[in-house]
Design a protein around this motif. Sequence first.
Motif, mmCIF file in Angstrom:
data_model
loop_
_atom_site.group_PDB
_atom_site.id
_atom_site.type_symbol
_atom_site.label_atom_id
_atom_site.label_comp_id
_atom_site.label_asym_id
_atom_site.label_seq_id
_atom_site.Cartn_x
_atom_site.Cartn_y
_atom_site.Cartn_z
ATOM 1 N N SER A 18 3.973 -9.855 -22.196
ATOM 2 C CA SER A 18 4.157 -9.091 -23.425
ATOM 3 C C SER A 18 4.397 -9.991 -24.630
ATOM 4 N N SER A 19 4.443 -11.327 -24.404
ATOM 5 C CA SER A 19 4.657 -12.261 -25.501
ATOM 6 C C SER A 19 3.321 -12.719 -26.054
ATOM 7 N N GLN A 20 3.369 -13.670 -27.001
ATOM 8 C CA GLN A 20 2.144 -14.194 -27.583
ATOM 9 C C GLN A 20 1.646 -15.435 -26.848
ATOM 10 N N MET A 21 2.041 -15.624 -25.613
ATOM 11 C CA MET A 21 1.597 -16.769 -24.831
ATOM 12 C C MET A 21 0.099 -16.664 -24.552
ATOM 13 N N THR A 22 -0.599 -17.779 -24.661
ATOM 14 C CA THR A 22 -2.045 -17.776 -24.460
ATOM 15 C C THR A 22 -2.358 -17.697 -22.967
ATOM 16 N N PRO A 23 -3.587 -17.252 -22.620
ATOM 17 C CA PRO A 23 -3.980 -17.218 -21.209
ATOM 18 C C PRO A 23 -3.893 -18.591 -20.555
ATOM 19 N N GLU A 24 -4.307 -19.634 -21.289
ATOM 20 C CA GLU A 24 -4.251 -20.979 -20.712
ATOM 21 C C GLU A 24 -2.835 -21.362 -20.320
ATOM 22 N N THR A 25 -1.865 -21.008 -21.180
ATOM 23 C CA THR A 25 -0.475 -21.333 -20.884
ATOM 24 C C THR A 25 0.004 -20.588 -19.641
ATOM 25 N N ARG A 26 -0.421 -19.331 -19.480
ATOM 26 C CA ARG A 26 0.001 -18.580 -18.295
ATOM 27 C C ARG A 26 -0.576 -19.178 -17.019
ATOM 28 N N GLU A 28 -1.184 -22.293 -16.599
ATOM 29 C CA GLU A 28 -0.372 -23.483 -16.365
ATOM 30 C C GLU A 28 0.976 -23.110 -15.747
ATOM 31 N N ARG A 29 1.549 -21.992 -16.207
ATOM 32 C CA ARG A 29 2.835 -21.556 -15.646
ATOM 33 C C ARG A 29 2.706 -21.231 -14.160
ATOM 34 N N LEU A 30 1.582 -20.647 -13.776
ATOM 35 C CA LEU A 30 1.358 -20.364 -12.357
ATOM 36 C C LEU A 30 1.334 -21.667 -11.545
ATOM 37 N N LEU A 31 0.635 -22.669 -12.079
ATOM 38 C CA LEU A 31 0.574 -23.938 -11.350
ATOM 39 C C LEU A 31 1.929 -24.633 -11.321
ATOM 40 N N GLU A 32 2.706 -24.500 -12.409
ATOM 41 C CA GLU A 32 4.052 -25.080 -12.407
ATOM 42 C C GLU A 32 4.886 -24.482 -11.283
ATOM 43 N N ALA A 33 4.792 -23.168 -11.122
ATOM 44 C CA ALA A 33 5.536 -22.514 -10.046
ATOM 45 C C ALA A 33 5.056 -23.015 -8.683
ATOM 46 N N LEU A 34 3.736 -23.221 -8.556
ATOM 47 C CA LEU A 34 3.186 -23.723 -7.298
ATOM 48 C C LEU A 34 3.700 -25.124 -6.989
ATOM 49 N N LEU A 35 3.698 -26.001 -8.013
ATOM 50 C CA LEU A 35 4.119 -27.384 -7.797
ATOM 51 C C LEU A 35 5.609 -27.496 -7.507
ATOM 52 N N LYS A 36 6.404 -26.568 -8.056
ATOM 53 C CA LYS A 36 7.831 -26.561 -7.748
ATOM 54 C C LYS A 36 8.083 -26.137 -6.308
ATOM 55 N N ALA A 37 7.203 -25.287 -5.805
ATOM 56 C CA ALA A 37 7.426 -24.735 -4.464
ATOM 57 C C ALA A 37 6.900 -25.642 -3.365
ATOM 58 N N PHE A 38 5.791 -26.349 -3.633
ATOM 59 C CA PHE A 38 5.130 -27.083 -2.559
ATOM 60 C C PHE A 38 4.749 -28.485 -3.041
ATOM 61 N N PRO A 39 4.946 -29.506 -2.200
ATOM 62 C CA PRO A 39 4.632 -30.891 -2.600
ATOM 63 C C PRO A 39 3.124 -31.113 -2.610
ATOM 64 N N CYS A 40 2.599 -31.590 -3.722
ATOM 65 C CA CYS A 40 1.175 -31.939 -3.781
ATOM 66 C C CYS A 40 0.930 -32.814 -5.007
ATOM 67 N N ASP A 41 -0.166 -33.568 -4.984
ATOM 68 C CA ASP A 41 -0.534 -34.444 -6.097
ATOM 69 C C ASP A 41 -1.521 -33.798 -7.053
ATOM 70 N N LEU A 53 -17.098 -20.481 -8.853
ATOM 71 C CA LEU A 53 -15.665 -20.642 -9.084
ATOM 72 C C LEU A 53 -15.464 -21.463 -10.354
ATOM 73 N N ILE A 54 -14.702 -20.888 -11.290
ATOM 74 C CA ILE A 54 -14.481 -21.521 -12.594
ATOM 75 C C ILE A 54 -13.015 -21.954 -12.694
ATOM 76 N N PRO A 55 -12.742 -23.234 -12.945
ATOM 77 C CA PRO A 55 -11.351 -23.691 -13.083
ATOM 78 C C PRO A 55 -10.681 -23.061 -14.306
ATOM 79 N N LEU A 56 -9.520 -22.453 -14.083
ATOM 80 C CA LEU A 56 -8.736 -21.893 -15.181
ATOM 81 C C LEU A 56 -7.572 -22.796 -15.549
ATOM 82 N N ALA A 57 -7.048 -23.514 -14.573
ATOM 83 C CA ALA A 57 -5.956 -24.459 -14.823
ATOM 84 C C ALA A 57 -5.973 -25.499 -13.716
ATOM 85 N N THR A 58 -5.683 -26.739 -14.082
ATOM 86 C CA THR A 58 -5.651 -27.815 -13.094
ATOM 87 C C THR A 58 -4.474 -28.732 -13.371
ATOM 88 N N ARG A 59 -3.974 -29.337 -12.339
ATOM 89 C CA ARG A 59 -2.963 -30.386 -12.436
ATOM 90 C C ARG A 59 -3.353 -31.514 -11.499
#
Length: 524
Positions: A18-26, A28-41, A53-59
């Motif tokens: 409901s905020s003005q956060m952009t889709p790209e930022t969201r 990234e937030r999903l991947l941040e949650a993933l990286l906090k939960a599971f160890p990966c490079d 398959l189209i990349p939406l966010a990468t780390r």
Amino acid sequence: MTVFSMADSMISVVSDLSSQMTPETRFERLLEALLKAFPCDAAALLRLNGSVLIPLATRGLSDDTAGRAFQVEEHPRFAHILMSREPVRFAADSELPDPYDGLIDHVEERLHVHDCMGVALYIDEQPWGVLTLDALEPCVFDGIEPLELRAFVRLTEASIRVSELIQSLQKRCNLEHEVAQVLIADLGRTDIIGDSPAIKAMLRELDVVAASDLSVLITGETGVGKELVARHLHAASARADAPLVYVNCAALPENLVESELFGHTRGAFSGAASSRTGKFELAQGGTLFLDEIGEMPLAMQPKLLRALQSGEVQRVGSDQFHQVDVRIIAATNRDLAQEVAQGRFRADLYHRLSVYPIQVPPLRERGRDILRLAGHFLELNRRRLGLHALRLDNGAREALLCYDWPGNVRELEHLLSRAVLRLKADAGGIGRVLSLTADLLDLPQERAIEMESPGTDDNLAYATGARTLREATDAFQCNLVIDCLARCGCNRAAAARELGLDPGNFNRLLKRLQIDVSEVKSGV
């Protein structure tokens, strides 16, 4: 991270809808949650669009990964993941090729042994996309608790489902102020690649005008992608189901322009063996794209103006008028205002065409979009030539970012196509990761420092105190432009002529270099 803390993190992502956060930022937030939960490079979130398959966010993956599109049928690991409703882990010695070969950041060679895992995301029992995790060392994922991974996947799917619901309600209510874009918004914009501030600003302008029937004048340097912008406008308009008809005004012989646009009857002129429908009639109900409108012959411009004003066209050799309903999009690399001032373009036609002007930024102002576009073109060449994997090494990336791209996106595309052909010829084999190096790119060295003049210090970077080639180039250009303006009494047109630049390009150069002409005039 426990299941409860994961839930808190995902709830935070959903609440941000409901905020003005952009889709790209969201994403990234999903991947941040993933990286906090599971160890990966490295990790990636990819959306399934048809069979791609189209990349939406990468780390942890190279910047050019974001510009690629992965055909599922060409990547058996992705296909395996999508066919399973459970997490899929690939053995370190798996013979299935890794789609990320050569794309792991800071790793120059192919990874022969590492840990790789992926999981499919489903929404309403339909495959939505995949999450992937990669670790540089084998056995890293041995400690992952399957229950926690499944819980994360379910929470991710729930957040996406909520996002889609908000988007649906938003459209239904036709809110005056848009809720920030939802997690899966704007997936169809595969034609315009990039997320630089310049491109985001242009896309906002396109969103404003797309749904209207206003005439749009697209301006920009040669090779920036004006035709793609026109396609984007048509696809986002209410006329998307009707034709988009393309006319290259520069390629039309002067004696055939009228016939091409308005059509002709049989026997209207020598060689007219049959009647022909003009582009205006072919575009009925849709969009007529007049590319290179600045090349339109002056004698033809009044007839074009009349058609735009009245919506009526008359075939050559006919007394009848045909009513047409078309939207006009025009494009040019010329400064039409200057053309009007010099009598080479009609002022009334210019104002009729430029109801809503759109400026397409040159590639040199788009920052790291260059690498995204490079990834897109590398993927196209990889598929075209049947190669296993293509990557840019660090030197090549730096070279692409430092070059000033006078030919813009078209030059980048052609340069990479040549480089890949050279690479394939030199490598001999196609069953391994091929790395493009800076020397294979063969960038013209004279374009590294524009407008070079006699007596320039050979060590420009040292002389200006710049740390990079780009900084040195900008400093040199800035000094040269300021000196030229001072000599010309701060007359921009005169300075542009002395430097051999188009006035429009010269004004954009002043803006990019942040040169205030009034300060030059006052001797600052």
